[in-house]
Design a protein around this motif. Structure first.
Motif, PDB file in Angstrom:
ATOM      1  N   ALA A  23      78.910  -2.766   4.033  1.00 34.25           N
ATOM      2  CA  ALA A  23      80.193  -2.840   3.335  1.00 34.25           C
ATOM      3  C   ALA A  23      80.760  -4.253   3.295  1.00 34.25           C
ATOM      4  O   ALA A  23      81.717  -4.520   2.564  1.00 34.25           O
ATOM      5  N   ALA A  24      80.177  -5.166   4.100  1.00 29.24           N
ATOM      6  CA  ALA A  24      80.692  -6.540   4.145  1.00 29.24           C
ATOM      7  C   ALA A  24      80.510  -7.206   2.783  1.00 29.24           C
ATOM      8  O   ALA A  24      79.424  -7.161   2.209  1.00 29.24           O
ATOM      9  N   PRO A  25      81.545  -7.853   2.253  1.00 34.81           N
ATOM     10  CA  PRO A  25      81.462  -8.450   0.909  1.00 34.81           C
ATOM     11  C   PRO A  25      80.646  -9.726   0.858  1.00 34.81           C
ATOM     12  O   PRO A  25      80.198 -10.126  -0.213  1.00 34.81           O
ATOM     13  N   ASP A  26      80.455 -10.400   1.994  1.00 35.32           N
ATOM     14  CA  ASP A  26      79.690 -11.646   1.996  1.00 35.32           C
ATOM     15  C   ASP A  26      79.156 -11.909   3.402  1.00 35.32           C
ATOM     16  O   ASP A  26      79.437 -11.171   4.344  1.00 35.32           O
ATOM     17  N   THR A  40      79.915 -14.245   5.458  1.00 34.45           N
ATOM     18  CA  THR A  40      80.936 -14.633   6.426  1.00 34.45           C
ATOM     19  C   THR A  40      81.473 -13.419   7.157  1.00 34.45           C
ATOM     20  O   THR A  40      81.582 -13.402   8.390  1.00 34.45           O
ATOM     21  N   VAL A  41      81.818 -12.386   6.405  1.00 36.63           N
ATOM     22  CA  VAL A  41      82.325 -11.160   7.023  1.00 36.63           C
ATOM     23  C   VAL A  41      81.203 -10.466   7.798  1.00 36.63           C
ATOM     24  O   VAL A  41      81.421  -9.952   8.900  1.00 36.63           O
ATOM     25  N   ARG A  42      80.001 -10.461   7.237  1.00 35.59           N
ATOM     26  CA  ARG A  42      78.864  -9.821   7.910  1.00 35.59           C
ATOM     27  C   ARG A  42      78.599 -10.487   9.263  1.00 35.59           C
ATOM     28  O   ARG A  42      78.335  -9.822  10.261  1.00 35.59           O
ATOM     29  N   SER A  43      78.695 -11.807   9.291  1.00 36.90           N
ATOM     30  CA  SER A  43      78.488 -12.531  10.542  1.00 36.90           C
ATOM     31  C   SER A  43      79.554 -12.170  11.565  1.00 36.90           C
ATOM     32  O   SER A  43      79.268 -12.004  12.755  1.00 36.90           O
ATOM     33  N   LEU A  44      80.808 -12.018  11.109  1.00 39.64           N
ATOM     34  CA  LEU A  44      81.890 -11.662  12.029  1.00 39.64           C
ATOM     35  C   LEU A  44      81.690 -10.249  12.575  1.00 39.64           C
ATOM     36  O   LEU A  44      81.973  -9.982  13.752  1.00 39.64           O
ATOM     37  N   VAL A  45      81.170  -9.351  11.752  1.00 41.95           N
ATOM     38  CA  VAL A  45      80.905  -7.981  12.221  1.00 41.95           C
ATOM     39  C   VAL A  45      79.887  -8.001  13.358  1.00 41.95           C
ATOM     40  O   VAL A  45      80.081  -7.373  14.408  1.00 41.95           O
ATOM     41  N   ALA A  97      89.540  -8.058   7.040  1.00 37.80           N
ATOM     42  CA  ALA A  97      88.327  -7.824   6.253  1.00 37.80           C
ATOM     43  C   ALA A  97      87.362  -6.906   7.005  1.00 37.80           C
ATOM     44  O   ALA A  97      86.734  -6.014   6.416  1.00 37.80           O
ATOM     45  N   VAL A  98      87.242  -7.107   8.318  1.00 40.08           N
ATOM     46  CA  VAL A  98      86.375  -6.239   9.115  1.00 40.08           C
ATOM     47  C   VAL A  98      86.938  -4.821   9.152  1.00 40.08           C
ATOM     48  O   VAL A  98      86.194  -3.837   9.055  1.00 40.08           O
ATOM     49  N   PHE A 115      88.485 -16.528   3.290  1.00 40.33           N
ATOM     50  CA  PHE A 115      89.686 -15.771   3.629  1.00 40.33           C
ATOM     51  C   PHE A 115      90.920 -16.574   3.238  1.00 40.33           C
ATOM     52  O   PHE A 115      90.930 -17.789   3.306  1.00 40.33           O
ATOM     53  N   SER A 116      91.971 -15.859   2.853  1.00 44.08           N
ATOM     54  CA  SER A 116      93.251 -16.509   2.593  1.00 44.08           C
ATOM     55  C   SER A 116      94.253 -15.988   3.605  1.00 44.08           C
ATOM     56  O   SER A 116      94.163 -14.861   4.062  1.00 44.08           O
TER      57      SER A 116
END
Length: 639
Positions: A551-554, A556-561, A523-524, A475-476
């Motif tokens: 839909a999660a791009p990677d 990291t985002v999938r884990s946060l979901v 991102a979520v 993330f930026s």
């Protein structure tokens, strides 16, 4: 080409197999509140349970190591399976017949390797059980009878017999469609001069299962004097059998271990049988290797490391048994459970004890009496002549180094006092100081990490996740900081959108990605948007969460979901009022930011702005200010 599993069938498998029932095969789960369950994470070592399961959502997430996902993801990771292998296993559990696309389905070619090996072992177990009834197996039946095991006992533990010929099992499994490569890989066969031959011949056979109750190997006991092999021969290391990661009897004992918070570790297959038949249904044994770190991990997940948990080791009273006890004590501090040792009179193992003195004697044996640390210290001290000052000093040096490994200071002090009595040193405080000094040296030698008592990023003693103060990978933008009121509100709103979409839909779906200031949360929000919005969750909750994860791009985002989908809410009453409050706060902050941005732009431009642009900007500010005022006055009704 391997057939692709039909998407509808994958969804049917996800819906049909409850995630809590699958996870419970590997670890003990307890109520975590909010409809969730918690346990010790199977993917990393931890003292306090940070692994949560949401049966309603069909998701799991560990707040310690950030692993998360659905039932399929859990089984893939814990058993190291491919996606197809996992779906096939779960489909078999649920009784679902899978359809395959892109060229159909050929079982001998398209089933995953693990599933094929498990099926081969299951077929072998059935073959061995039938062979135990043959005339040739009379020697095996006699062996069992002499140890107090009748036909019912053999059937209960699926004990079998491997015929003495060269390739009886190999030919049988070939007839079942297994290839020579699969038979060699499974460890059931081995290379002979003219092709594969049976690995086990003329032996009594015990099937060894993993925590999921899949047979992964065998233990084979020699019966004849002309058998030049070892007394016990186990399956070699294979893709499904790792001797340091299996415990014989765990499939039978796991539920009672979790229920009673007690495990009894014995030394052999017949000891496990004797204990279970005597009513000690928490007995398990290692399979041709010492009790080690991986075995501890299995038990800790079942025991949940609560304060009343007990692990009782039964070792023979001979030198080998004493050595095994000392080795077990070296790993004692990896348990939060209390550890004890039980040694039968006359050095008998549980099997012999049951045969000579009956079931009551076995049950009495495993009642906790001698703490393992006390036994270990007595063994160390007993090697020295305590009648001489030199002997007492040497005994203290060796034993104090062992006591210094105890991490809990209060327990360390208590054991040090007992050590003083064992060695015969009247000055207890001297021994306590000596142990504390050795413990400090060990910590200093371990560096800063040892001084802190744990690795970087560890959870704090209260069991709460550390505050994130650095940007999440991938993330930026500004760092995610849970001390920020804005970030906390955005997090809670996303949890509502994932867990209780009916409370925030359809208003939530009108929120732009830019209304979430934390890049991970943005991102979520984007994933939810790509999945069709929170409104989809009202229609089909499970399918909606699956679409968000897809839909999660990677990772990291999938884990946060998954984290947000199982995390408990901060409020006491999660209702429309609670949801409306968070919808308003996130929108109000976005409106205030826009007003500030427009006013800042006007201030920078000064008199250089065109009249029509000035009028448009002032009008936008006025409209936004009126909207903000309405939100403050009327709450969610103004959205």
């Amino acid at each position: 080409m391997a057939g692709r599993i039909n998407d509808d069938d994958v969804k049917a498998v996800r819906d049909a197999v409850p995630i809590d029932s699958v996870v419970s095969e590997y670890l003990q789960l307890r109520n975590a509140g909010g409809g969730n369950l918690k346990g010790l994470c199977p993917f990393h070592d931890e003292k306090s349970p940070s692994f949560q399961v949401s049966p309603a959502k069909g998701l799991f997430h560990c707040f310690g190591c950030q692993e998360g996902g659905d039932t399929i993801a859990f089984v893939m990771k814990i058993d190291h399976l491919s996606f197809s292998e996992t779906v096939e296993r779960l489909a078999a559990k649920a009784g679902i017949t899978l359809r395959y696309e892109e060229g159909g389905y050929n079982p001998s070619h398209q089933r995953g390797e693990r599933i094929r090996l498990i099926e081969a072992h299951q077929a072998a177990a059935e073959f061995y059980v039938r062979a135990l009834e043959s005339p040739e197996a009379e020697i095996g039946r006699k062996f069992l009878a002499e140890r107090g095991f009748d036909q019912d006992a053999a059937a209960r533990f699926r004990v079998g017999y491997s015929p003495a010929g060269w390739d009886h099992l190999t030919r049988y499994l070939r007839g079942k469609g297994f290839s020579d490569k699969e038979l060699i890989t499974s460890g059931l066969s081995q290379d002979g001069r003219r092709g594969p031959i049976d690995r086990f011949r003329g032996r009594l056979m015990w099937p060894i299962s993993d925590t999921a109750s899949d047979i992964v190997g065998f233990g084979a006991r020699k019966l004849r004097d002309d058998d030049n092999g070892p007394k016990y021969l186990n399956t070699p290391e294979t893709p499904v059998y790792k001797k340091s990661q299996v415990l014989y009897g765990i499939d039978l004992a796991k539920k009672d271990i979790a229920k009673a918070s007690r495990a009894v570790v014995v030394e052999g297959y017949t000891d496990v049988m004797a204990c279970h038949l005597a009513g000690v249904t928490t007995a398990i044994a290692t399979c041709g290797t010492a009790f080690g770190n991986d075995h501890i991990k299995i038990l800790r997940r079942l025991l949940m490391d609560n304060g009343s948990a007990r692990v009782i080791f039964t070792f023979d009273g001979d030198a080998a048994g004493q050595k095994a006890a000392l080795r077990a004590f070296e790993d004692d501090q990896k348990f939060a459970a209390e550890t004890y040792i039980a040694i039968a009179p006359d050095g008998m193992d549980p099997c012999d004890l049951r045969l000579v003195k009956g079931d009551d004697a076995v049950r009495d044996l495993v009642e906790p009496r001698t703490p393992l640390f006390e036994f270990a210290l007595r063994q160390i001290v007993g090697r020295y002549d305590l009648e001489t000052p030199a002997g007492r000093a040497a005994a203290l040096d060796e034993a104090a180094a062992v006591v210094a490994k105890i991490k809990t200071s209060s327990v360390q002090r208590e054991v040090a006092v007992q050590l003083a009595g064992l060695v015969g040193i009247l000055d207890q405080e001297f021994v306590v100081r000596r142990v504390a000094q050795l413990a400090r040296w060990a910590r200093d030698k371990g560096g800063e990490r040892g001084a802190r008592g744990g690795p970087p990023g560890a959870r704090d003693p209260r069991g709460t996740a550390p505050q994130r103060t650095a940007p999440a990978p991938g993330f930026s933008g500004p760092a995610l900081n849970l001390r920020s009121p804005a970030h906390r509100t955005e997090r809670e709103l996303l949890k509502l959108a994932l867990q209780k979409p009916a409370l925030v839909s359809p208003a939530f779906d009108a929120y732009g990605v830019d209304e979430f200031t934390a890049p991970p949360y943005a991102a979520v929000r984007r994933c939810i948007e790509e999945a069709g919005g929170a409104e989809q969750g009202v229609v089909d909750d499970r399918a909606y969460l699956g679409a968000v994860l897809d839909a999660a791009p990677d990772n990291t985002v999938r884990s946060l979901v998954t984290e947000l989908a199982v995390e408990v809410f901060h409020g006491r009453s999660i209702d429309e009022t609670y949801a409306g409050m968070h919808l308003v706060h996130v929108r109000l902050r976005a409106v205030d930011r826009r007003i500030a941005d427009v006013q800042s732009s006007l201030a920078r431009l000064g008199t250089n702005v065109a009249p029509q642009d000035l009028a448009a900007a002032q009008n936008e500010v006025w409209v936004l200010q009126q909207y903000a005022q309405s939100l403050r006055a009327h709450g969610a009704a103004a959205l």
